[in-house]
Write a protein that holds these residues in place. Structure first.
Motif, short mmCIF file in Angstrom:
data_model
loop_
_atom_site.label_atom_id
_atom_site.label_comp_id
_atom_site.label_asym_id
_atom_site.label_seq_id
_atom_site.Cartn_x
_atom_site.Cartn_y
_atom_site.Cartn_z
N ASP A 178 1.23 6.82 8.50
CA ASP A 178 1.81 7.18 9.66
C ASP A 178 2.55 8.43 9.55
O ASP A 178 2.80 9.27 10.67
CB ASP A 178 3.01 6.19 10.19
N LEU A 179 3.28 8.96 8.40
CA LEU A 179 3.97 10.00 8.21
C LEU A 179 3.19 11.27 8.05
O LEU A 179 3.52 12.31 8.70
CB LEU A 179 5.02 9.86 7.06
N CYS A 180 2.20 11.20 7.09
CA CYS A 180 1.58 12.46 7.01
C CYS A 180 -0.24 12.12 7.27
O CYS A 180 -0.81 13.51 6.85
CB CYS A 180 1.66 12.97 5.53
N TYR A 221 4.22 0.81 2.43
CA TYR A 221 3.66 -0.07 3.46
C TYR A 221 3.53 -1.37 2.79
O TYR A 221 3.49 -1.52 1.54
CB TYR A 221 2.51 0.47 4.17
N HIS A 222 3.35 -2.36 3.58
CA HIS A 222 3.12 -3.69 3.40
C HIS A 222 1.97 -4.27 4.25
O HIS A 222 2.32 -3.95 5.54
CB HIS A 222 4.07 -4.63 2.94
N MET A 223 0.75 -4.82 4.03
CA MET A 223 -0.25 -5.14 4.93
C MET A 223 0.31 -6.05 5.96
O MET A 223 -0.05 -6.06 6.88
CB MET A 223 -1.38 -5.68 4.13
N PRO A 247 2.86 -3.03 8.25
CA PRO A 247 1.44 -2.35 8.34
C PRO A 247 1.57 -1.03 8.91
O PRO A 247 2.45 -0.67 9.85
CB PRO A 247 0.57 -3.21 8.89
N PRO A 248 0.84 0.01 8.33
CA PRO A 248 0.70 1.33 9.02
C PRO A 248 0.29 0.93 10.45
O PRO A 248 -0.59 0.18 11.01
CB PRO A 248 -0.20 2.07 8.29
N LYS A 249 0.43 2.07 11.28
CA LYS A 249 -0.02 2.00 12.86
C LYS A 249 -1.50 2.02 12.81
O LYS A 249 -2.37 1.24 13.55
CB LYS A 249 0.57 3.02 13.71
N GLN A 250 -2.18 2.73 11.83
CA GLN A 250 -3.79 2.86 11.85
C GLN A 250 -3.90 2.40 10.76
O GLN A 250 -3.43 2.99 9.43
CB GLN A 250 -4.00 4.46 12.15
N ARG A 301 0.84 -1.35 -0.03
CA ARG A 301 -0.02 -0.10 0.02
C ARG A 301 0.96 1.16 0.01
O ARG A 301 1.90 1.21 0.61
CB ARG A 301 -1.12 0.06 1.32
N VAL A 302 0.62 2.27 -0.63
CA VAL A 302 1.47 3.33 -0.76
C VAL A 302 0.55 4.47 -0.33
O VAL A 302 -0.78 4.75 -0.71
CB VAL A 302 1.94 3.60 -2.21
#
Ligand code: AP5
Ligand code: MG
Length: 218
Positions: free
Chosen positions: A153-155, A139-141, A145-148, A128-129
């Motif tokens: 996570d960054l923006c 990211y990658h699932m 994975p993102p935190k949420q 996922r981008v």
């Protein structure tokens, strides 16, 4: 100013590593995939032509891609440039070589990120981008994975699934890669600054190998 090149199949980690190298060594990241996706999202003439080609996993024609890259190089950069996803064919490599010699721009490292074919599909399909092009975090699932869920996570922007990150488009991208890579490798592997790194390790370890190579050139 010099240009460095990251080579590697779809999903080998070029974008992931380029983002970190650019930050560490103050390089300028030039990803032809990102430039083309930006053109698609803005609906420019090139974007309209490239949209279906990219979604199907085929390569955009050499003249279009060379034209985009040379136009950007002509605008100049402060510091070195790191190419990600370019050159992709022998024709692109030869055209770039001529362009660099006429503009008196040096070729720095050519780094090939090697990953066995079998490891790539799961990386691409699970990717996922960040939808914010200025961020573009990757990211990658499963493995990153993102935190949420679904949020960068960054923006804080929503994440998206690239239109060519399906199993079907991935197979077409691999076919394109397999048809073009050997001649490209043949062109670059004789250059003194060619290096191959093992991209089948954890991202942090791959980054360490790349950092060592860049540090050698400092
Ligand atoms: P482009 O955007 O260049 O795509 P690509 O080469 O297929 O490469 P990817 O972006 O899919 O993978 P990557 O190596 O950047 O991997 P990433 O770091 O994201 O090109 C797209 C399209 O544009 C082409 O098909 C073509 O149509 C057109 N195009 C672009 N340039 C062109 C050119 N020069 N000529 C003609 N057409 C052109 O990582 C992938 C996933 O794996 C992520 O989820 C990540 O988290 C994960 N991951 C990364 N590293 C690791 C690791 N070490 N271990 C486990 N997982 C990892
Ligand atoms: Mg990429």
């Amino acid at each position: 100013m010099k240009v460095h090149i990251l080579l590697g199949p779809p999903g080998s980690g070029k974008g992931t590593q380029a983002k970190r190298l650019v930050e560490k060594f103050k390089l300028n990241h030039l990803s032809t995939g990102d430039i083309l996706r930006d053109a698609v999202s803005k609906g420019t003439e090139i974007g309209l032509r490239a949209k279906a080609i990219m979604a199907s996993g085929k390569l955009v024609d050499d003249d279009t891609v060379n034209g985009l890259v040379f136009a950007r190089l002509r605008q100049g950069f402060e510091g070195d440039v790191l190419f990600d996803g370019y050159p992709r064919t022998l024709q692109q490599a030869e055209a770039l070589g001529e362009f660099l010699s006429t503009q008196l721009i040096g070729l720095g490292y050519v780094l090939s990120v090697a990953v066995p074919d079998g490891a790539l599909e799961a990386r691409v399909v699970g990717r996922r981008v960040c939808s914010n092009n200025d961020c573009g975090a990757i990211y990658h699932m499963e493995t990153k994975p993102p935190k949420q869920d679904g949020i960068c996570d960054l923006c804080g922007s929503p994440l998206k699934h690239r239109s060519d990150d399906t199993a079907e488009a991935f197979r077409s991208r691999m076919a394109e890669f397999n048809a073009t890579f050997q001649p490209l490798l043949g062109f670059y592997e004789r250059k003194p600054n060619f290096r191959s790194v093992d991209g089948n390790l954890a991202p942090e370890q791959v980054f360490e190998s790349l950092v060592q190579l860049f540090a050698e050139s400092a």
